[in-house]
Design a protein around this motif. Structure first.
Motif, PDB file in Angstrom:
ATOM      1  N   VAL A 140       3.092  21.909  -8.287  1.00 55.91           N
ATOM      2  CA  VAL A 140       3.731  21.194  -7.181  1.00 55.91           C
ATOM      3  C   VAL A 140       2.736  20.781  -6.111  1.00 55.91           C
ATOM      4  O   VAL A 140       3.115  20.169  -5.116  1.00 55.91           O
ATOM      5  N   GLY A 141       1.447  21.111  -6.313  1.00 54.56           N
ATOM      6  CA  GLY A 141       0.439  20.758  -5.334  1.00 54.56           C
ATOM      7  C   GLY A 141      -0.849  20.322  -5.991  1.00 54.56           C
ATOM      8  O   GLY A 141      -1.109  20.628  -7.166  1.00 54.56           O
ATOM      9  N   TYR A 142      -1.679  19.612  -5.224  1.00 53.28           N
ATOM     10  CA  TYR A 142      -2.916  19.023  -5.747  1.00 53.28           C
ATOM     11  C   TYR A 142      -4.034  19.168  -4.719  1.00 53.28           C
ATOM     12  O   TYR A 142      -3.803  19.039  -3.513  1.00 53.28           O
ATOM     13  N   ARG A 143      -5.226  19.443  -5.205  1.00 52.02           N
ATOM     14  CA  ARG A 143      -6.446  19.369  -4.382  1.00 52.02           C
ATOM     15  C   ARG A 143      -7.485  18.597  -5.189  1.00 52.02           C
ATOM     16  O   ARG A 143      -7.753  18.926  -6.344  1.00 52.02           O
ATOM     17  N   THR A 144      -8.058  17.579  -4.582  1.00 52.65           N
ATOM     18  CA  THR A 144      -9.010  16.751  -5.299  1.00 52.65           C
ATOM     19  C   THR A 144     -10.364  17.434  -5.441  1.00 52.65           C
ATOM     20  O   THR A 144     -10.656  18.428  -4.778  1.00 52.65           O
TER      21      THR A 144
END
Length: 282
Positions: A140-144
C-alpha cells in the motif's frame, strides 16, 4: 510562502493533528540486500564483486530487528525491492508474520530515471505480484530509489496504494495535490547510510569514513526531541545491512525506549500513518 503552499507543507495550522498524541514516529527500513551493490556497479563495475555484502541484511539484520521490535510490540515499515523478495522470501515472510509492513521499493535497486517507461511499468507491476504471492496482500506504500519518472506516481496511484514516502519537503504528512496519495516525507539527516555507508574500495562519492554510532544517535535523539516539541512526524530511514550491526541495534533500542517513554508519541507504520491522515484530512 503562499497560503496554498503553507497549507500543503506545514501542518501547524491543524489543531492537534495527532489526536490524543503529541507527535508521531515511524521506523522505516530499506531492505536492499544484494541489489544495493548490484546497482552500485553502474557507478563502478568493481561494486559487483561485493554483492555478498548484501547478505547481512536479510540473514542477520532482519532477524535481529524482528527480535528488537517484538520486545516492544512495535511494528515497522520495510521497503523491499521485488527482486530481493524473490531471492530472500523467508526474510520477507518473517517480517510479515511479525506484523511489519512490506512496502514497494522498485524491483531492482535501479532508479526509475535510469530506465525506460516500459521497463519501469513492467518491474513495478512485477513487484506488486511478488508481494501478493509472498504475503497474500498487495503493498500500500512506495518509496523510490533515486528519483522518479513522470509516470512513477501514476503507477503508484493506479495500483491503489495509499501513500508515497519519497519526498523530502517537510516533516509532516500531507495530501498530495497531483495524485490521490498521502506523502510521508523523509530526510537524509535521519538516514543511516549517510553516516555508515562506507566501502573501502570502490568508494561512494559521498563517503568520509565510518561515523561512531554515539554522535549519530545523539543527532537522531535531538531531532526527535525537536520534532516532538513541535508536534510533528519523525521518520527514520535505515538499512538492515547497515543498522543491523550489534552496537547499532543496541543504540536503536535506546532510541526506541526514549520515544516510548514519552507516553505521548505514536510509533506506528507508514501505512497506518497514511490511513489516519487520509481519514482525518481528506
Amino acid at each position: 510562502m503562499s497560503d496554498e503552499l503553507f497549507a500543503r507543507v506545514d501542518s501547524n495550522h491543524k489543531p492537534e493533528p495527532w489526536g490524543e498524541y503529541r507527535a508521531a514516529a515511524t521506523f522505516t527500513f530499506d531492505l536492499d540486500a544484494n541489489e544495493l551493490w548490484r546497482a552500485a556497479a553502474a557507478l563502478d563495475p568493481e561494486f559487483a564483486r561485493l554483492d555478498y555484502r548484501g547478505d547481512y541484511g536479510p540473514e542477520v539484520g532482519v532477524p535481529r530487528l524482528v527480535e528488537l521490535f517484538d520486545k516492544y510490540d512495535v511494528n515497522c515499515t520495510f521497503f523491499v525491492p521485488g527482486k530481493v523478495a524473490e531471492e530472500w522470501p523467508e526474510a520477507v515472510k518473517l517480517l510479515h508474520e511479525h506484523g511489519h509492513e512490506i512496502a514497494h521499493h522498485g524491483y531492482t535497486h535501479v532508479s526509475p530515471r535510469e530506465m525506460s517507461a516500459e521497463r519501469e511499468a513492467t518491474e513495478f507491476r512485477r513487484t506488486v505480484e511478488v508481494f501478493e504471492d509472498l504475503t497474500g496482500e498487495p503493498p500500500v506504500g512506495y518509496r523510490t530509489v533515486g528519483g522518479m519518472r513522470d509516470q512513477t506516481l501514476d503507477l503508484v496511484e493506479d495500483a491503489g496504494m495509499l501513500y508515497d514516502a519519497s519526498w523530502q519537503d517537510t516533516d509532516m504528512p500531507y495530501l498530495r495535490e497531483d495524485h490521490d496519495l498521502v506523502e510521508i516525507p523523509n530526510d537524509y539527516l535521519l538516514d543511516d547510510f549517510v553516516y555508515w555507508g562506507f566501502n573501502m574500495g570502490p568508494t561512494f562519492e559521498f563517503q568520509s569514513g565510518i561515523s561512531p554510532h554515539g554522535p549519530v544517535f545523539d543527532t537522531w535523539e535531538a531531532e526527535f526531541d525537536g520534532i516532538r516539541e513541535r508536534g510533528r512526524l519523525f521518520v527514520l530511514t535505515m538499512h538492515p545491512q547497515i543498522v543491523g550491526r550489534a552496537s547499532r541495534v543496541d543504540a536503536l533500542e535506546s532510541l526506541l525506549q526514549q520515544m516510548l517513554s514519552t507516553g505521548d508519541t505514536w510509533v506506528t507504520t507508514c501505512a497506518e500513518l497514511a490511513r489516519y491522515w487520509r481519514d482525518r484530512y481528506d
